[in-house]
Write a protein that holds these residues in place. Structure first.
Motif, PDB file in Angstrom:
ATOM      1  N   GLN A  79       0.830  -1.210   0.000  1.00 12.33           N
ATOM      2  CA  GLN A  79       0.000   0.000   0.000  1.00 12.33           C
ATOM      3  C   GLN A  79       0.860   1.254   0.000  1.00 12.33           C
ATOM      4  N   TYR A  80       1.961   1.212   0.735  1.00  8.80           N
ATOM      5  CA  TYR A  80       2.834   2.383   0.751  1.00  8.80           C
ATOM      6  C   TYR A  80       3.409   2.607  -0.643  1.00  8.80           C
ATOM      7  N   TRP A  81       3.905   1.557  -1.233  1.00  7.48           N
ATOM      8  CA  TRP A  81       4.536   1.682  -2.546  1.00  7.48           C
ATOM      9  C   TRP A  81       3.518   2.168  -3.584  1.00  7.48           C
ATOM     10  N   ILE A  82       2.335   1.596  -3.570  1.00  6.06           N
ATOM     11  CA  ILE A  82       1.323   1.970  -4.567  1.00  6.06           C
ATOM     12  C   ILE A  82       0.856   3.400  -4.343  1.00  6.06           C
ATOM     13  N   SER A  83       0.565   3.748  -3.079  1.00  6.18           N
ATOM     14  CA  SER A  83      -0.072   5.038  -2.822  1.00  6.18           C
ATOM     15  C   SER A  83       0.911   6.192  -2.772  1.00  6.18           C
ATOM     16  N   ALA A  84       2.140   5.914  -2.373  1.00  2.42           N
ATOM     17  CA  ALA A  84       3.072   7.020  -2.186  1.00  2.42           C
ATOM     18  C   ALA A  84       4.172   7.053  -3.243  1.00  2.42           C
ATOM     19  N   VAL A  85       4.461   5.926  -3.891  1.00  4.68           N
ATOM     20  CA  VAL A  85       5.592   5.891  -4.817  1.00  4.68           C
ATOM     21  C   VAL A  85       5.129   5.747  -6.257  1.00  4.68           C
ATOM     22  N   ASP A  86       4.421   4.648  -6.526  1.00  6.58           N
ATOM     23  CA  ASP A  86       4.130   4.336  -7.928  1.00  6.58           C
ATOM     24  C   ASP A  86       2.960   5.142  -8.474  1.00  6.58           C
ATOM     25  N   TYR A  87       1.972   5.441  -7.651  1.00  6.04           N
ATOM     26  CA  TYR A  87       0.751   6.064  -8.153  1.00  6.04           C
ATOM     27  C   TYR A  87       0.276   7.092  -7.146  1.00  6.04           C
ATOM     28  N   PRO A  88       1.075   8.148  -6.905  1.00  3.11           N
ATOM     29  CA  PRO A  88       0.683   9.121  -5.888  1.00  3.11           C
ATOM     30  C   PRO A  88      -0.568   9.866  -6.320  1.00  3.11           C
ATOM     31  N   LEU A  89      -1.533   9.921  -5.446  1.00  2.75           N
ATOM     32  CA  LEU A  89      -2.816  10.532  -5.789  1.00  2.75           C
ATOM     33  C   LEU A  89      -3.241  11.387  -4.607  1.00  2.75           C
ATOM     34  N   ASN A  90      -3.415  12.682  -4.865  1.00  2.00           N
ATOM     35  CA  ASN A  90      -3.792  13.580  -3.785  1.00  2.00           C
ATOM     36  C   ASN A  90      -5.306  13.511  -3.580  1.00  2.00           C
ATOM     37  N   VAL A  91      -5.716  12.926  -2.451  1.00  2.00           N
ATOM     38  CA  VAL A  91      -7.140  12.829  -2.162  1.00  2.00           C
ATOM     39  C   VAL A  91      -7.449  13.804  -1.036  1.00  2.00           C
TER      40      VAL A  91
ATOM     41  N   LEU B 149     -10.731  -4.392  -9.013  1.00  4.37           N
ATOM     42  CA  LEU B 149     -10.609  -3.991  -7.613  1.00  4.37           C
ATOM     43  C   LEU B 149      -9.377  -4.572  -6.948  1.00  4.37           C
ATOM     44  N   LEU B 150      -8.776  -5.565  -7.573  1.00  5.15           N
ATOM     45  CA  LEU B 150      -7.601  -6.195  -6.972  1.00  5.15           C
ATOM     46  C   LEU B 150      -6.346  -5.447  -7.403  1.00  5.15           C
ATOM     47  N   PRO B 151      -5.335  -5.406  -6.554  1.00  2.00           N
ATOM     48  CA  PRO B 151      -4.101  -4.746  -6.958  1.00  2.00           C
ATOM     49  C   PRO B 151      -3.282  -5.666  -7.853  1.00  2.00           C
ATOM     50  N   TYR B 152      -3.287  -5.381  -9.110  1.00  2.00           N
ATOM     51  CA  TYR B 152      -2.478  -6.169 -10.034  1.00  2.00           C
ATOM     52  C   TYR B 152      -1.888  -5.200 -11.053  1.00  2.00           C
ATOM     53  N   PRO B 153      -0.733  -5.498 -11.577  1.00  2.00           N
ATOM     54  CA  PRO B 153      -0.095  -4.542 -12.492  1.00  2.00           C
ATOM     55  C   PRO B 153      -0.785  -4.555 -13.850  1.00  2.00           C
ATOM     56  N   ASN B 154      -1.745  -3.682 -14.015  1.00  2.00           N
ATOM     57  CA  ASN B 154      -2.543  -3.728 -15.242  1.00  2.00           C
ATOM     58  C   ASN B 154      -1.987  -2.799 -16.319  1.00  2.00           C
ATOM     59  N   THR B 155      -2.534  -2.909 -17.505  1.00  2.00           N
ATOM     60  CA  THR B 155      -1.993  -2.184 -18.655  1.00  2.00           C
ATOM     61  C   THR B 155      -2.275  -0.689 -18.569  1.00  2.00           C
ATOM     62  N   MET B 156      -3.275  -0.308 -17.754  1.00  2.00           N
ATOM     63  CA  MET B 156      -3.551   1.118 -17.618  1.00  2.00           C
ATOM     64  C   MET B 156      -2.684   1.751 -16.535  1.00  2.00           C
ATOM     65  N   GLN B 157      -1.838   0.931 -15.904  1.00  2.00           N
ATOM     66  CA  GLN B 157      -0.942   1.392 -14.854  1.00  2.00           C
ATOM     67  C   GLN B 157      -1.705   2.093 -13.736  1.00  2.00           C
ATOM     68  N   MET B 158      -2.865   1.570 -13.396  1.00  2.00           N
ATOM     69  CA  MET B 158      -3.644   2.138 -12.315  1.00  2.00           C
ATOM     70  C   MET B 158      -3.741   1.140 -11.174  1.00  2.00           C
ATOM     71  N   TRP B 159      -3.855   1.672  -9.963  1.00  2.00           N
ATOM     72  CA  TRP B 159      -3.970   0.821  -8.790  1.00  2.00           C
ATOM     73  C   TRP B 159      -5.262   1.148  -8.053  1.00  2.00           C
ATOM     74  N   PRO B 160      -5.738   0.222  -7.212  1.00  2.00           N
ATOM     75  CA  PRO B 160      -6.922   0.553  -6.413  1.00  2.00           C
ATOM     76  C   PRO B 160      -6.607   1.681  -5.427  1.00  2.00           C
ATOM     77  N   GLN B 161      -7.654   2.344  -4.975  1.00  2.00           N
ATOM     78  CA  GLN B 161      -7.499   3.425  -3.998  1.00  2.00           C
ATOM     79  C   GLN B 161      -7.621   2.832  -2.587  1.00  2.00           C
ATOM     80  N   LEU B 166     -14.435   0.638   0.131  1.00  2.00           N
ATOM     81  CA  LEU B 166     -14.888  -0.399  -0.800  1.00  2.00           C
ATOM     82  C   LEU B 166     -13.743  -1.335  -1.156  1.00  2.00           C
ATOM     83  N   VAL B 167     -12.531  -0.785  -1.212  1.00  2.00           N
ATOM     84  CA  VAL B 167     -11.369  -1.659  -1.451  1.00  2.00           C
ATOM     85  C   VAL B 167     -11.073  -2.489  -0.206  1.00  2.00           C
TER      86      VAL B 167
END
Lengths: 182, 462
Positions: A79-91, B149-161, B166-167
């Motif tokens: 979660q840290y890596w996704i939310s803060a490193v790879d895909y930072p998103l300001n909510v 909804l699952l965290p997987y490295p997808n082609t759109m390079q997006m991750w769940p929130q 809900l996640v």
């Protein structure tokens, strides 16, 4: 036929008992006699049998602890890596590593990994899956999952002697002693 | 133990035994595996399966129609975007809870009576979770993309929130389903070994032999098994409490009047256990009678489940009181108005009245031990509670959404025929799975009953 089985190597000798108390008493005597490669079989868990056979403690708890740690690290790290490193998103201006909201997922992954460690660890430590085992060669052994108790002294034991061991097992009040073919 | 029983006062009747006297290890194994191993499938089983299968087909029809036309076929609108789907999700997940509670929490508390009903309740958990999971997936409108909804490295390079409840829900429910499955399977391994040894048919020997992994029941096996089972129970216990807590976060983390309250997690968990025990009774009473298992699911079990239902029902009543109290105490106009709308002057007021009647007032009959001893009454009460709990979820989901802050956004909601068909369809799916389960696997754990029998014997009871 008889002569042939006489010559084949045995896996061990199996004594059959009617109830848990007799197999516990028998296991103690067998251990005292100096046999070490002994295993008991029962239709339900019999705690005293472990002590009588001198089994060491189960290693499952350690595996579960490690599994839990791994799950916890995976959860918080992912979660840290996704939310803060790879895909930072300001909510709403919240910090990127808003760890408080990461707790539920971390908790769930801790449990999940620990549970898998418990199950896979138990199966592996028990040497399962094992479709074949010599004890299944004894016809009577099918009752081990119903209402009978079996004590097996393996031929790999240093003190094992085909005749002597059988004679000794017969003194322990079994309902029968069977040869276990490999 | 034996001396204690002599000192009891003369008028005292000892509680019924967990296993009826007169059994030994052999008869236990034979009786419990008999229903699985019998050649002829009984008539009642076929009839029951057929009826529930028809309902299940209703589900398939409704789901197909939904997928063809989209979620517009449901009654959902703006602002009530969460209708039956979430009501049913929360209801089904709640029902699942009793299974894990019986098998895990009562195991840790050394409640021996749990043994007879644990396997059955665990299977119920699995099926309930399966039914529950269908609803949010269908509610997405594009169920084939649910894996997003699952965290997987997808082609759109997006991750769940990961800040979204809900996640959390996805993780909580999938973990819960997985751990329940593991727990259930581990408990089954020794019994699968018994079935492998008892069945006469080669085909079933292979199937059960494969599933039992070659279980031999050696002392070492049992030692590791017992430890793993105990630890799984220890892991499942906080999990049970967490799952419905996380489900309640879906509501509590929002800012909608009537949802944004701290009572939600404990109140949801208590409600879950309440409906779960009600469902165990709803299923166990007929199954016990049809399969002639009165020796193993004795009056003591039914008594105890009635008591648990009463206790959790009172916690739920406390939850209702707190909801009303907090709305008043907060002095927030929107909260107060929502509560009045819910209880008195809204179009759902009659639902609320029914809910109080079904969930709080009628179950008070359980205080009477005569009623708890009456199997038919207990069965009726359990159904009443199940309906009441569904109404509770309905009231929570719909009334809060129908009226939030802006009068221009208000609207009322009602389920369409497809909503109802999908809901009753999952009941069909659930009962179908229960029927299949009791035919192919022993629904009372043989190894645990044998274990308990030995303990009962040591206490001079058997």
């Amino acid at each position: 036929m008889q002569a042939k089985t006489q010559q084949t190597e045995l896996f061990g000798l199996m004594a059959e008992f009617k109830d848990a108390e007799s197999i516990i008493a028998a296991a103690e005597k067998v251990r005292r006699q100096g046999y070490r490669k002994v295993e008991g079989y029962s239709p339900m868990p019999v705690e005293e049998l472990d002590h009588a056979l001198g089994h060491s403690k189960s290693h499952v708890p350690k595996l579960v602890f490690l599994g839990g740690l791994l799950g916890c690290a995976t959860g918080i790290g992912m979660q840290y890596w996704i939310s803060a490193v790879d895909y930072p998103l300001n909510v709403g201006g919240r910090p990127l590593a808003s760890w408080v909201s990461f707790i539920p997922v971390t908790f769930e992954l801790t449990i999940l990994f620990a549970a898998f460690a418990a199950v896979i660890g138990m199966i592996a430590l028990n040497g399962l899956p094992s479709p074949y085992h010599p004890v299944f060669n004894v016809r009577r052994f099918q009752y081990a999952s119903r209402d009978r108790f079996f004590l097996v002294v393996e031929s790999a034991d240093a003190r094992f002697d085909r005749v002597e061991t059988r004679r000794f097992l017969e003194t322990l009040n079994p309902t029968g002693v069977h040869d276990v073919e490999p | 133990m034996a001396t204690q029983s002599q000192k009891l006062p003369s008028g005292y009747e000892p509680p019924p035994k967990v296993i009826k006297p007169g059994h030994d290890l052999g008869t236990i194994s034979d009786r419990l595996s008999a229903f699985v191993l019998r050649k002829r499938t009984p008539q009642w089983w076929l009839v029951g399966l057929s009826i529930s299968f028809i309902f299940f087909m209703g589900f398939m029809l409704a789901a197909g129609y939904l997928l063809y036309w989209g979620v517009g076929v449901w009654g959902v609108n703006n602002p009530v975007g969460w209708g039956f789907a979430i009501v049913n999700l929360v209801w089904w997940i709640g029902i699942g809870h009793a299974g894990t509670l019986i098998s895990a929490i009562l195991l840790l508390f050394r409640q021996k009576w749990r043994t007879s009903i644990s396997r059955f309740a665990e299977a119920m958990t699995l099926f309930a979770v399966a039914c529950a999971g269908l609803f949010p997936i269908l509610h997405t409108g594009r169920p084939w993309l649910a894996y997003w909804l699952l965290p997987y490295p997808n082609t759109m390079q997006m991750w769940p929130q990961f800040r979204s409840p809900l996640v959390w829900d996805v993780f909580a429910i999938s973990t819960y389903g997985t751990v329940s499955l593991l727990f259930w399977y581990v408990g089954l391994i020794p019994d699968l070994g018994t079935l492998r040894d008892r069945t006469k048919k080669r085909f079933f020997q292979v199937i059960y032999g494969f599933l039992s992994l070659g279980w031999r029941g050696s002392a070492k096996h049992w030692q590791n098994y017992e430890m793993a089972y105990l630890l799984l129970a220890g892991l499942a216990t906080p999990l049970v409490l967490s799952v419905h807590t996380v489900v309640s976060f879906d509501f509590a983390v929002s800012l909608i009047p009537g949802w944004h309250t701290t009572i939600f997690p404990p109140y949801f968990v208590a409600g879950a256990i309440y409906s779960g025990f009600a469902m165990v009774l709803t299923l166990a009473i007929p199954v016990r009678w049809f399969c002639k298992m009165e020796d193993f699911i004795t009056m003591r079990h039914l008594h105890n489940m009635g008591k648990v239902m009463l206790a959790t029902g009172l916690i739920v009543a406390y939850g209702y009181m707190m909801e009303a109290f907090m709305a008043w105490y907060s002095a927030a106009q929107y909260e107060v108005d929502m509560m009045r709308y819910r209880v008195f002057d809204g179009p759902y007021a009659h639902v609320y009245t029914m809910l109080i009647l079904f969930n709080i007032l009628i179950p008070q009959l359980l205080w009477s031990s005569k009623i708890r001893a009456n199997v038919v009454m207990l069965w009726i009460l359990s159904i009443v509670v199940n309906v009441g709990m569904w109404l509770e979820r309905y009231v929570i989901v719909v009334t809060s959404l129908a009226r939030d802050y802006m009068p221009s956004a208000w609207d009322t909601y009602g389920g369409t025929v497809w909503d109802y068909m999908l809901y009753f369809g999952t009941i069909g799916l659930f009962v179908t799975l229960v029927f299949l389960f009791i035919r192919v696997l022993p629904f009372i754990s043989m190894s645990e009953i044998r274990h308990m029998w030995r303990e009962q014997k040591h206490q001079g009871e058997a």
